[in-house]
Write a protein that holds these residues in place. Structure first.
Motif, short mmCIF file in Angstrom:
data_model
loop_
_atom_site.label_atom_id
_atom_site.label_comp_id
_atom_site.label_asym_id
_atom_site.label_seq_id
_atom_site.Cartn_x
_atom_site.Cartn_y
_atom_site.Cartn_z
N PHE A 139 0.54 5.40 0.49
CA PHE A 139 -0.40 6.37 1.05
C PHE A 139 -0.21 7.75 0.43
N ILE A 150 12.74 -3.37 7.20
CA ILE A 150 12.04 -3.80 8.42
C ILE A 150 10.95 -4.82 8.13
N GLY A 151 10.21 -4.62 7.05
CA GLY A 151 9.15 -5.57 6.73
C GLY A 151 9.68 -6.97 6.47
N ARG A 205 9.29 0.52 -0.56
CA ARG A 205 9.03 -0.20 0.69
C ARG A 205 7.93 -1.23 0.50
N MET A 259 0.84 -1.20 0.00
CA MET A 259 0.00 0.00 0.00
C MET A 259 0.87 1.25 0.00
N LYS A 275 19.97 8.19 4.04
CA LYS A 275 19.34 9.39 4.60
C LYS A 275 18.09 9.02 5.38
N TYR A 276 17.55 10.02 6.07
CA TYR A 276 16.29 9.80 6.78
C TYR A 276 15.17 10.45 5.99
N ASN A 303 3.80 8.29 4.76
CA ASN A 303 3.88 7.50 5.98
C ASN A 303 5.14 6.66 6.08
N LEU A 304 6.25 7.24 5.66
CA LEU A 304 7.53 6.56 5.92
C LEU A 304 7.80 6.64 7.42
N PHE A 305 8.66 5.73 7.89
CA PHE A 305 8.99 5.74 9.32
C PHE A 305 10.12 6.75 9.53
N PRO A 306 9.84 7.90 10.14
CA PRO A 306 10.82 8.98 10.16
C PRO A 306 12.05 8.68 11.03
N HIS A 307 11.91 7.71 11.95
CA HIS A 307 13.03 7.41 12.84
C HIS A 307 13.97 6.37 12.25
N LEU A 308 13.63 5.87 11.06
CA LEU A 308 14.47 4.86 10.42
C LEU A 308 15.04 5.44 9.12
N PRO A 316 12.69 12.50 6.42
CA PRO A 316 12.41 13.94 6.39
C PRO A 316 13.47 14.76 5.64
N GLN A 317 14.60 14.15 5.31
CA GLN A 317 15.62 14.86 4.55
C GLN A 317 15.34 14.82 3.05
#
Lengths: 251, 288
Positions: A92, A109-110, A158, A90, A141-142, A96-101, A144-145
């Motif tokens: 979105f 992760i999946g 992902r 899915m 990178k993360y 909805n990426l995981f910002p801390h990863l 939010p960058q």
């Protein structure tokens, strides 16, 4: 694209209805999507497009009707829903990426947690799909960058890492700056050309015309019209779809 | 947007920020504030000293060092305050860990779909928050301790853990509910199990929301731990009471006890402040 080989039914929705309290969000939805098929869902906002595709992986629970995904029925409160979700990628509207990863960790992760494969192997898969969405150089990178378009491409990668049988796109370009949209649509077109089964909720009519096998037009929680793109755009059969198209293309 | 946006250095040179001039007015303002604070503290100290003088209190600060340590025959011996402090730390440490565990369990029980889980959690929260701490302590010490055969130290630890755990539960629940809904959905859509979703996606992101209030909780736990002196657990406050009954040096002892608590809690806040700064740096490098 309509000459694609279309296989067995992958998603079968029958008599699907959903209410929020007394408000009827979806009513008597019937839709079958076969493997390899690309379906674009369009319609005015609030017409239940997103709600419908979110029922397929049970991000929304329906009250009436049945949904089968690859032969398995999905229903509210079912056990092992995650097994079905692993077959359903899915994307979105808000990424909805995981910002801390980091980007690569978002992708690994999946596979690592769901299938228990090693980090090295998961990273290999992740890099493969990052290359496919032309963003491999941002792996460390993360989120939010990154720009919105880059984030959405990571989100597509992902979802692909889980090797899904079908991809759901929930207005993937609606939150993007105009100059970012083309890059994301290009990826989606490539994906379609590779034969991925897709259900896309989108307002991008150019994309719909190019990729879709069928257009599903929804209004007020019901499917109003299902047609091939040529028919839908040139010769819509209902007044509501005519009105919608004129508003969409009129200016 | 992208963090590594190219900055044109020549342009930045042209638009250079001017060096700040020494601001005399601001300097004088700061000086004035500091002197007001100093004068206020001096007045308070003087009032206490004069009051003690009026009641003919016999200050004996020279007698306090054996409270901390003694040297007998070249041998260093820790005094009662040291052992009391150690007991307080042990009490607070164990109770703190238990409180966080209880907090997590309660928070998840409350948020769960299980009717039983959320009812039990709600009952626990309401029971703890609507009865006085000291009554809870007596319940633990006089009722539960004999039934389950636990000693006074563990009765104190458990009482504090359950008391602070109820507050930790609400902090943790708030932190988890503060995480963006899209993150839950993305976790679900990725096919993660509920456990993995919370373990790898939700809880890490709730930490910046949970940690600051949780520190406040641990600080109040250290302060609340003084209450176990009423069931004679030999921690810092009990030690203070004992020292006073031995020496009648009430003023000195309570100043010292208060000072030790103050040092403990301030150290803890500074330590966690640093940790938070690190966390913020880490998370703000993610958000540019």
């Amino acid at each position: 694209m309509s000459d694609n080989k279309i296989g067995t039914p992958l998603v079968e929705i029958t008599g699907l209805s959903k209410w929020y309290g007394d408000f009827s969000a979806l009513y008597d939805i019937n839709l079958t999507v076969s493997s390899g098929e690309k379906v674009v869902v369009c319609g005015p906002s609030g017409s239940g497009k997103s709600t419908m595709i979110r029922c397929i992986n049970q991000l929304e629970e329906h009250q009436v009707g049945t949904i089968f995904v690859d032969g398995r029925e999905v229903k509210p409160g079912m056990k092992n829903i995650e097994e079905v979700r692993r077959d359903v990628g899915m994307v979105f509207q808000s990424f909805n990426l995981f910002p801390h990863l980091s980007v690569v960790d978002n992708l690994t992760i999946g596979p690592m947690r769901n299938k228990g494969i090693s980090k090295a192997e998961a990273t290999e898969i992740a890099m493969h799909f990052l290359e496919r969405v032309h963003i491999a150089e941002q792996a460390d990178k993360y989120p939010p960058q990154l720009s919105g378009g880059q984030q959405q491409r990571v989100a597509i990668a992902r979802a692909l890492c889980l090797k899904p049988k079908i991809m759901l796109f929930d207005e993937p370009t609606s939150a993007l700056d105009p100059e970012m949209i083309a890059g994301v649509l290009d990826i989606m077109i490539e994906l379609a050309e590779d034969g991925m089964t897709m259900i896309c909720v989108t307002h991008e009519m150019g994309f719909a015309r190019k990729v879709a096998d069928r257009i599903v037009f929804m209004d007020e929680g019901e499917i109003v019209e299902v047609a091939e793109p040529e028919t839908f755009f040139n010769n819509p059969s209902t007044d509501r779809s005519k009105l919608f198209l004129s508003q969409l293309l009129g200016h | 947007m992208s963090k590594d946006t190219h900055i044109d250095t020549t342009d930045n040179d042209r638009r250079k920020r001017p060096a700040l001039l020494f601001d005399v007015a601001a300097y004088l303002r700061t000086l004035r504030e500091i002197s007001i604070a100093l004068i206020t503290f001096t007045i308070i100290a003087w009032l206490i000293w004069r009051g003690a003088l009026a009641m003919e209190y016999n200050w004996q600060w020279y007698r306090v060092s054996p409270f901390f340590y003694r040297i007998v025959d070249d041998e260093f011996i820790f005094g009662p305050l040291y052992w009391g402090l150690l007991k307080t730390l042990k009490l607070a440490f164990i109770a703190g860990i238990l409180a966080i565990i209880i907090g997590f369990i309660t928070a998840f029980a409350r948020m769960s779909n299980s009717r039983a889980g959320s009812n039990i959690a709600t009952f626990y929260l309401e029971a703890i928050r609507n009865t006085p701490l000291i009554v809870q302590l007596f319940l633990f010490y006089f009722v539960l301790a004999p039934i389950f055969g636990i000693d006074r130290f563990w009765a104190g630890v458990l009482c504090l853990a359950f008391f602070e755990g109820s507050f930790a539960a609400e902090i943790i629940r708030g932190g988890i509910q503060g995480v963006d809904r899209g993150q839950f959905e993305a976790g679900d859509a990725a096919g993660l199990t509920t456990y993995n979703k919370y373990r790898y996606i939700i809880v890490p992101q709730s930490m910046p929301l949970i940690l600051p209030p949780l520190t406040g909780l641990l600080i109040s736990l250290i302060k609340h731990s003084a209450i176990v002196s009423v069931i004679a657990v030999s921690e810092l406050t009990t030690t203070g009471l004992n020292l006073i009954s031995d020496t009648f040096m009430a003023f000195e002892v309570w100043f010292i006890i208060a000072g030790i608590y103050l040092t403990l809690t301030i150290t803890l806040s500074i330590g966690v402040g640093q940790l938070e700064k690190k966390l913020n740096v880490a998370s703000s490098s993610n958000r540019s």
